[in-house]
Motif scaffolding. Structure first.
Motif, PDB file in Angstrom:
ATOM      1  N   GLY A  53       0.824  -1.200   0.000  1.00  0.00           N
ATOM      2  CA  GLY A  53       0.000   0.000   0.000  1.00  0.00           C
ATOM      3  C   GLY A  53       0.853   1.243   0.000  1.00  0.00           C
ATOM      4  O   GLY A  53       2.035   1.199   0.344  1.00  0.00           O
ATOM      5  N   ASP A  54       0.262   2.355  -0.402  1.00  0.00           N
ATOM      6  CA  ASP A  54       1.027   3.600  -0.424  1.00  0.00           C
ATOM      7  C   ASP A  54       1.116   4.242   0.957  1.00  0.00           C
ATOM      8  O   ASP A  54       2.000   5.038   1.219  1.00  0.00           O
ATOM      9  CB  ASP A  54       0.470   4.583  -1.454  1.00  0.00           C
ATOM     10  CG  ASP A  54      -0.925   5.076  -1.122  1.00  0.00           C
ATOM     11  OD1 ASP A  54      -1.652   4.387  -0.376  1.00  0.00           O
ATOM     12  OD2 ASP A  54      -1.299   6.152  -1.613  1.00  0.00           O
ATOM     13  N   ARG A  55       0.203   3.881   1.854  1.00  0.00           N
ATOM     14  CA  ARG A  55       0.231   4.359   3.238  1.00  0.00           C
ATOM     15  C   ARG A  55       0.629   3.209   4.149  1.00  0.00           C
ATOM     16  O   ARG A  55       0.421   2.040   3.834  1.00  0.00           O
ATOM     17  CB  ARG A  55      -1.135   4.913   3.668  1.00  0.00           C
ATOM     18  CG  ARG A  55      -1.562   6.111   2.873  1.00  0.00           C
ATOM     19  CD  ARG A  55      -0.771   7.333   3.288  1.00  0.00           C
ATOM     20  NE  ARG A  55      -0.801   8.349   2.258  1.00  0.00           N
ATOM     21  CZ  ARG A  55       0.240   9.074   1.870  1.00  0.00           C
ATOM     22  NH1 ARG A  55       1.403   8.896   2.419  1.00  0.00           N
ATOM     23  NH2 ARG A  55       0.136   9.958   0.940  1.00  0.00           N
ATOM     24  N   VAL A  56       1.190   3.543   5.281  1.00  0.00           N
ATOM     25  CA  VAL A  56       1.721   2.557   6.224  1.00  0.00           C
ATOM     26  C   VAL A  56       0.703   1.441   6.500  1.00  0.00           C
ATOM     27  O   VAL A  56      -0.493   1.705   6.629  1.00  0.00           O
ATOM     28  CB  VAL A  56       2.176   3.254   7.526  1.00  0.00           C
ATOM     29  CG1 VAL A  56       1.010   3.835   8.288  1.00  0.00           C
ATOM     30  CG2 VAL A  56       2.971   2.320   8.406  1.00  0.00           C
ATOM     31  N   GLN A  57       1.187   0.206   6.548  1.00  0.00           N
ATOM     32  CA  GLN A  57       0.345  -0.966   6.792  1.00  0.00           C
ATOM     33  C   GLN A  57       0.738  -1.717   8.060  1.00  0.00           C
ATOM     34  O   GLN A  57      -0.011  -2.573   8.524  1.00  0.00           O
ATOM     35  CB  GLN A  57       0.419  -1.920   5.594  1.00  0.00           C
ATOM     36  CG  GLN A  57      -0.048  -1.307   4.300  1.00  0.00           C
ATOM     37  CD  GLN A  57      -1.503  -0.928   4.326  1.00  0.00           C
ATOM     38  OE1 GLN A  57      -2.351  -1.702   4.761  1.00  0.00           O
ATOM     39  NE2 GLN A  57      -1.823   0.274   3.878  1.00  0.00           N
ATOM     40  N   HIS A  58       1.916  -1.434   8.599  1.00  0.00           N
ATOM     41  CA  HIS A  58       2.379  -2.092   9.820  1.00  0.00           C
ATOM     42  C   HIS A  58       1.413  -1.703  10.936  1.00  0.00           C
ATOM     43  O   HIS A  58       1.194  -0.512  11.184  1.00  0.00           O
ATOM     44  CB  HIS A  58       3.816  -1.653  10.130  1.00  0.00           C
ATOM     45  CG  HIS A  58       4.489  -2.494  11.143  1.00  0.00           C
ATOM     46  ND1 HIS A  58       4.407  -2.217  12.484  1.00  0.00           N
ATOM     47  CD2 HIS A  58       5.252  -3.611  11.026  1.00  0.00           C
ATOM     48  CE1 HIS A  58       5.098  -3.121  13.149  1.00  0.00           C
ATOM     49  NE2 HIS A  58       5.613  -3.980  12.284  1.00  0.00           N
ATOM     50  N   LEU A  59       0.807  -2.675  11.591  1.00  0.00           N
ATOM     51  CA  LEU A  59      -0.323  -2.418  12.493  1.00  0.00           C
ATOM     52  C   LEU A  59      -0.035  -1.386  13.580  1.00  0.00           C
ATOM     53  O   LEU A  59      -0.848  -0.496  13.817  1.00  0.00           O
ATOM     54  CB  LEU A  59      -0.809  -3.734  13.113  1.00  0.00           C
ATOM     55  CG  LEU A  59      -1.415  -4.731  12.118  1.00  0.00           C
ATOM     56  CD1 LEU A  59      -1.790  -6.026  12.814  1.00  0.00           C
ATOM     57  CD2 LEU A  59      -2.606  -4.129  11.399  1.00  0.00           C
ATOM     58  N   SER A  60       1.126  -1.472  14.235  1.00  0.00           N
ATOM     59  CA  SER A  60       1.407  -0.507  15.307  1.00  0.00           C
ATOM     60  C   SER A  60       1.593   0.899  14.750  1.00  0.00           C
ATOM     61  O   SER A  60       1.254   1.888  15.396  1.00  0.00           O
ATOM     62  CB  SER A  60       2.649  -0.922  16.102  1.00  0.00           C
ATOM     63  OG  SER A  60       3.798  -0.870  15.292  1.00  0.00           O
ATOM     64  N   ARG A  61       2.082   1.002  13.534  1.00  0.00           N
ATOM     65  CA  ARG A  61       2.279   2.323  12.916  1.00  0.00           C
ATOM     66  C   ARG A  61       0.965   2.900  12.412  1.00  0.00           C
ATOM     67  O   ARG A  61       0.787   4.108  12.389  1.00  0.00           O
ATOM     68  CB  ARG A  61       3.313   2.224  11.797  1.00  0.00           C
ATOM     69  CG  ARG A  61       4.685   1.934  12.375  1.00  0.00           C
ATOM     70  CD  ARG A  61       5.680   1.574  11.311  1.00  0.00           C
ATOM     71  NE  ARG A  61       6.902   1.124  11.958  1.00  0.00           N
ATOM     72  CZ  ARG A  61       8.078   1.646  11.727  1.00  0.00           C
ATOM     73  NH1 ARG A  61       8.212   2.630  10.877  1.00  0.00           N
ATOM     74  NH2 ARG A  61       9.128   1.179  12.355  1.00  0.00           N
ATOM     75  N   VAL A  62       0.039   2.037  11.988  1.00  0.00           N
ATOM     76  CA  VAL A  62      -1.287   2.498  11.574  1.00  0.00           C
ATOM     77  C   VAL A  62      -1.994   3.149  12.749  1.00  0.00           C
ATOM     78  O   VAL A  62      -2.615   4.202  12.605  1.00  0.00           O
ATOM     79  CB  VAL A  62      -2.119   1.330  10.993  1.00  0.00           C
ATOM     80  CG1 VAL A  62      -3.576   1.726  10.828  1.00  0.00           C
ATOM     81  CG2 VAL A  62      -1.537   0.858   9.670  1.00  0.00           C
ATOM     82  N   VAL A  63      -1.866   2.541  13.927  1.00  0.00           N
ATOM     83  CA  VAL A  63      -2.490   3.102  15.131  1.00  0.00           C
ATOM     84  C   VAL A  63      -1.913   4.483  15.437  1.00  0.00           C
ATOM     85  O   VAL A  63      -2.631   5.408  15.769  1.00  0.00           O
ATOM     86  CB  VAL A  63      -2.300   2.141  16.339  1.00  0.00           C
ATOM     87  CG1 VAL A  63      -2.721   2.800  17.630  1.00  0.00           C
ATOM     88  CG2 VAL A  63      -3.075   0.857  16.110  1.00  0.00           C
ATOM     89  N   ALA A  64      -0.599   4.628  15.292  1.00  0.00           N
ATOM     90  CA  ALA A  64       0.062   5.906  15.599  1.00  0.00           C
ATOM     91  C   ALA A  64      -0.303   6.987  14.584  1.00  0.00           C
ATOM     92  O   ALA A  64      -0.564   8.129  14.958  1.00  0.00           O
ATOM     93  CB  ALA A  64       1.578   5.719  15.650  1.00  0.00           C
ATOM     94  N   ASN A  65      -0.306   6.642  13.285  1.00  0.00           N
ATOM     95  CA  ASN A  65      -0.606   7.620  12.248  1.00  0.00           C
ATOM     96  C   ASN A  65      -0.845   6.886  10.929  1.00  0.00           C
ATOM     97  O   ASN A  65       0.109   6.569  10.219  1.00  0.00           O
ATOM     98  CB  ASN A  65       0.531   8.628  12.087  1.00  0.00           C
ATOM     99  CG  ASN A  65       0.263   9.637  10.977  1.00  0.00           C
ATOM    100  OD1 ASN A  65      -0.771   9.596  10.316  1.00  0.00           O
ATOM    101  ND2 ASN A  65       1.213  10.520  10.755  1.00  0.00           N
ATOM    102  N   PRO A  66      -2.106   6.644  10.567  1.00  0.00           N
ATOM    103  CA  PRO A  66      -2.397   5.880   9.348  1.00  0.00           C
ATOM    104  C   PRO A  66      -2.083   6.631   8.058  1.00  0.00           C
ATOM    105  O   PRO A  66      -2.097   6.033   6.981  1.00  0.00           O
ATOM    106  CB  PRO A  66      -3.895   5.595   9.462  1.00  0.00           C
ATOM    107  CG  PRO A  66      -4.422   6.696  10.317  1.00  0.00           C
ATOM    108  CD  PRO A  66      -3.314   7.027  11.291  1.00  0.00           C
TER     109      PRO A  66
END
Length: 180
Positions: free
Chosen positions: A40-53
């Motif tokens: 994906g073009d935006r972050v997909q790592h679960l912990s990073r999605v929580v911080a800033n999708p």
């Protein structure tokens, strides 16, 4: 085969630690590996999605050098391609010593740009007890992360085992990889 090449390719559509080895992966520019949970073009790592999708995905395609598996094998760990969650397992290339921005031309048309080091996490320890301390070494200069590199897809294409990897260093001074 002495040239840098692909040993195995893998993907997984869910956020599991290990991926599944497949015959081929299709890389899409600006996206990553089709059918992989981290594409994906935006972050997909679960912990990073929580911080800033909305942050850009600098971890579209994960590569690990198979030489690491041999090093770990000498320490009693049996690790196979895709076990540590990589999309591409390489042979004959010192991934950790590449400069940020290096382009990796793989197979007929895929091009990946190196963004940084994978930051090993406790999932590695959950996978094999004691393994985290083997892929993160402490040195006088700081931590040495050995669990592979992260890249973004510049050009797409199909990648298979045995595909040759051509390295294109960026202009300017060498920029050591940092965790992304």
């Amino acid at each position: 085969m002495t040239a840098a090449h692909v040993l195995a390719v893998a993907k997984d559509g869910t956020h599991r630690f290990s991926k599944q080895v497949v015959d081929a992966i299709t890389i899409r520019a600006g996206y990553g590996v089709e059918g992989d949970a981290h594409a994906g073009d935006r972050v997909q790592h679960l912990s990073r999605v929580v911080a800033n999708p909305d942050q850009p995905n600098l971890r579209q395609v994960h590569l690990i050098h198979s030489e690491l598996f041999e090093e770990l094998g000498r320490k009693g760990y049996t690790i196979a391609p895709a076990d540590l969650g990589e999309n591409i397992t390489t042979r004959g290339i010192d991934l950790l010593d590449l400069s940020r921005g290096t382009l990796l031309h793989i197979g007929g048309s895929a091009v990946l740009r190196v963004t940084g080091l994978r930051n090993p996490c406790k999932q590695i320890e959950n996978f094999r007890s004691g393994l985290l301390s083997e892929v993160i070494e402490k040195s006088p200069d700081g931590l040495i992360r050995k669990a592979g590199i992260m890249t973004v897809a510049i050009d797409g294409g199909v990648v298979r085992a045995k595909d040759v990897i051509r390295i294109e260093q960026p202009d300017g001074p060498h920029i050591p990889l940092e965790r992304v």
